[in-house]
Design an enzyme around this catalytic site. Structure first.
Site, PDB file in Angstrom:
ATOM      1  N   GLY A  93       0.790  -1.311  -0.155  1.00  0.00           N
ATOM      2  CA  GLY A  93      -0.176  -0.033   0.200  1.00  0.00           C
ATOM      3  C   GLY A  93       0.699   1.316   0.032  1.00  0.00           C
ATOM      4  NE  ARG A 121      -4.301  -1.946   2.177  1.00  0.00           N
ATOM      5  CZ  ARG A 121      -2.912  -1.748   2.683  1.00  0.00           C
ATOM      6  NH1 ARG A 121      -2.008  -2.455   2.227  1.00  0.00           N
ATOM      7  NH2 ARG A 121      -2.723  -0.608   3.524  1.00  0.00           N
ATOM      8  CD  GLN A 168       0.103   3.665   3.265  1.00  0.00           C
ATOM      9  OE1 GLN A 168      -1.085   3.399   2.710  1.00  0.00           O
ATOM     10  NE2 GLN A 168       0.829   2.565   3.534  1.00  0.00           N
ATOM     11  CG  ASP A 314       1.556  -0.866  10.218  1.00  0.00           C
ATOM     12  OD1 ASP A 314       0.357  -0.987   9.970  1.00  0.00           O
ATOM     13  OD2 ASP A 314       2.374  -0.199   9.905  1.00  0.00           O
ATOM     14  NE  ARG A 389       2.999  -4.456   9.597  1.00  0.00           N
ATOM     15  CZ  ARG A 389       4.233  -4.242   9.747  1.00  0.00           C
ATOM     16  NH1 ARG A 389       4.864  -4.945  10.308  1.00  0.00           N
ATOM     17  NH2 ARG A 389       4.465  -3.602   8.721  1.00  0.00           N
TER      18      ARG A 389
HETATM   19  C1  S3P Z   1       2.792   3.492   6.351  1.00  0.00           C
HETATM   20  C2  S3P Z   1       1.580   4.055   6.903  1.00  0.00           C
HETATM   21  C3  S3P Z   1       0.616   3.398   7.660  1.00  0.00           C
HETATM   22  C4  S3P Z   1       0.892   1.880   8.018  1.00  0.00           C
HETATM   23  C5  S3P Z   1       1.688   1.308   7.054  1.00  0.00           C
HETATM   24  C6  S3P Z   1       2.913   2.139   6.387  1.00  0.00           C
HETATM   25  C7  S3P Z   1       3.980   4.123   5.620  1.00  0.00           C
HETATM   26  O1  S3P Z   1      -0.477   3.392   6.714  1.00  0.00           O
HETATM   27  O2  S3P Z   1      -0.068   1.165   8.303  1.00  0.00           O
HETATM   28  O3  S3P Z   1       2.260  -0.021   7.168  1.00  0.00           O
HETATM   29  O4  S3P Z   1       4.867   4.058   5.434  1.00  0.00           O
HETATM   30  O5  S3P Z   1       3.534   5.614   5.582  1.00  0.00           O
HETATM   31  P1  S3P Z   1      -1.310   4.560   6.999  1.00  0.00           P
HETATM   32  O6  S3P Z   1      -0.724   5.879   7.139  1.00  0.00           O
HETATM   33  O7  S3P Z   1      -2.393   4.747   5.645  1.00  0.00           O
HETATM   34  O8  S3P Z   1      -2.335   4.460   8.194  1.00  0.00           O
END
Ligand code: S3P
Length: 428
Positions: A93, A121, A168, A314, A389
């Site tokens: 993601g 997703r 993200q 996470d 996980r």
């Molecule tokens: C991440 C942000 C998180 C996390 C993912 C990695 C990142 O997601 O759950 O495993 O590297 O920016 P969200 O920011 O969408 O919650």
């Protein structure tokens, strides 16, 4: 299918957890759009980060990877080239969402796909603000799901209020904002991890943070950097919990990243009464790190909610297991983001831990766990559902389970921690 080792009498030893996944992705991405060479040490060789390397190679970036040493020859903000092949983000993601932020500012067409999990997703959370900035994005359900097609170009700065605390989303908008003329801002309901902000500064750029609002003024050119990636606290979390719940245990985890936007797991362990010490705290460039030692502990239940959630999002699967071994009722709420991770982690955690006899139930935005319960299994098959996980949490759960347990789809752990089983077995 893999038999898991159960009823473990003690876990002892020292582990160097592999590099941080979030930081490894960002180092390759910022390296690719910077001017000059970026070197990365302790890069995570997990499948997700390898997907990021693969996508940037298809965008014309020369990237050399030798184990955990990576060298990226940056192309500058305008130097990526139109890919002739589809960009495949695999299970990642972070690759999908941050890459979309970069592609939004690139004047060419790309197609982006991923695996079965990625297809479920939501991408609308990033495609919506990127479209507001002027990128042309389409895809399944109007650009909310992969496969996605994107044609980027000249972007306008925006002020964006995100309904979710997501690094993200924030990072995708900041990366797009690097290319605009003017100031782009993102406000989030709670602070999410800030590795992008820290790393942009390390590459000579500037980002302003005012409470929950982050601003970037473009256009900015980044300069290649030398990066050391600290150990991933999200990987360390499995052994922190293992050390606390397996009898007669003492585990030391070296060089673990301690960025305060990621240390919710430490706060929770402390609140629950874990016997833990943190030593040798230092800074490696812009990220703090240290060595953590944890011992078998008497634990009490706690509540996990609100601003704490993004700081341990996470880690919730392994915290759920921890809570099964704490006296009292642990409540996890405000965590509906769990439903849109690699699996619906409220469902997968509750379903699989119940198979081992845990007293855990799902709620609309989290779970409620009554402890302390003895875990037991007679020829039980648990499933990672392809979620790294969930697979690692179940392997740690097996350590305190009496009986026999097999794990379906154990290979999922390679997404973030390819050496996980070797490290676990080295402590036995
Ligand atoms: C991440 C942000 C998180 C996390 C993912 C990695 C990142 O997601 O759950 O495993 O590297 O920016 P969200 O920011 O969408 O919650």
């Amino acid at each position: 299918m893999q038999p898991l080792r159960t009823n473990i009498s003690s876990l002892r030893g020292t582990i160097n957890v592999p590099g941080d996944k979030s930081i490894s992705h960002r180092a390759v991405m910022l390296g690719a759009i910077a001017n000059g060479t970026t070197t990365i040490a302790n890069f995570l060789q997990g499948e997700d980060c390898l997907s990021t390397i693969d996508c940037f190679r298809k965008l014309g970036v020369s990237i050399e990877q030798n184990g955990s040493d990576v060298v990226v020859e940056g192309k500058g903000l305008k130097g990526l080239k139109e890919p002739s092949d589809i960009l495949n983000v695999g299970n990642s993601g972070t690759t999908a969402r941050l890459l979309l932020g970069i592609l939004a500012g690139c004047p060419f067409h790309s197609c982006l796909i991923g695996d079965e999990s990625i297809a479920k997703r939501p991408m609308g959370r990033v495609t919506k603000p990127l479209k507001m900035m002027g990128a042309h994005i389409d895809g399944r359900e109007h650009g909310n799901y992969t496969p996605l097609s994107i044609r980027g170009g000249e972007l306008q700065p925006i002020h964006y209020e995100s309904s979710v605390a997501s690094a993200q989303v924030k990072s995708a908008i900041l990366l797009a904002g690097l290319t605009t003329n003017g100031t782009t801002t993102v406000t989030e309901p709670h602070r999410s991890r800030d590795h992008t902000e820290r790393m942009i500064r390390l590459f000579g750029g500037s980002v302003t943070v005012d409470d929950l609002t982050v601003s970037i003024t473009g256009p900015q050119q980044l300069i290649g950097a030398n990066i050391y990636v600290p150990g991933d606290i999200s990987s360390a979390a499995f052994f922190l919990v293992a050390g606390a719940i397996v009898p007669n245990s003492e585990i030391t985890l070296k060089n673990v990243g301690l960025n305060p936007t990621r240390t919710g797991i430490i706060d929770v362990l402390q609140k629950m009464g874990a016997e833990m010490t943190i030593e040798n705290i230092r800074n490696e460039q812009t990220e703090p790190l240290g060595d953590i030692t944890i011992r078998t502990s008497n634990l009490t239940a706690t509540e996990i909610s609100g601003a704490l959630i993004p700081r341990l999002i996470d880690e919730i699967p392994i915290i759920a297991l921890l809570a099964t071994q704490a006296e009292g009722t642990t409540v996890i709420k405000d965590a509906s983001e769990l439903k849109v991770k690699e699996t619906n982690r409220i469902d997968t955690v509750v379903t699989e831990l119940r198979k081992l006899g845990a007293d855990i139930k799902a709620t609309a935005d989290g779970m409620v766990i009554h402890g302390k319960s003895a875990l037991k299994a007679k020829d039980v098959v648990v499933d990672s559902y392809g979620d790294h996980r969930i697979g690692m949490m179940l392997a740690i759960a097996a350590c305190i389970t009496q009986g026999t347990v097999c794990l379906k789809r154990p290979e999922a752990v390679a997404v973030s921690y390819p050496s996980f089983f070797d490290h676990l077995h080295s402590l036995m």
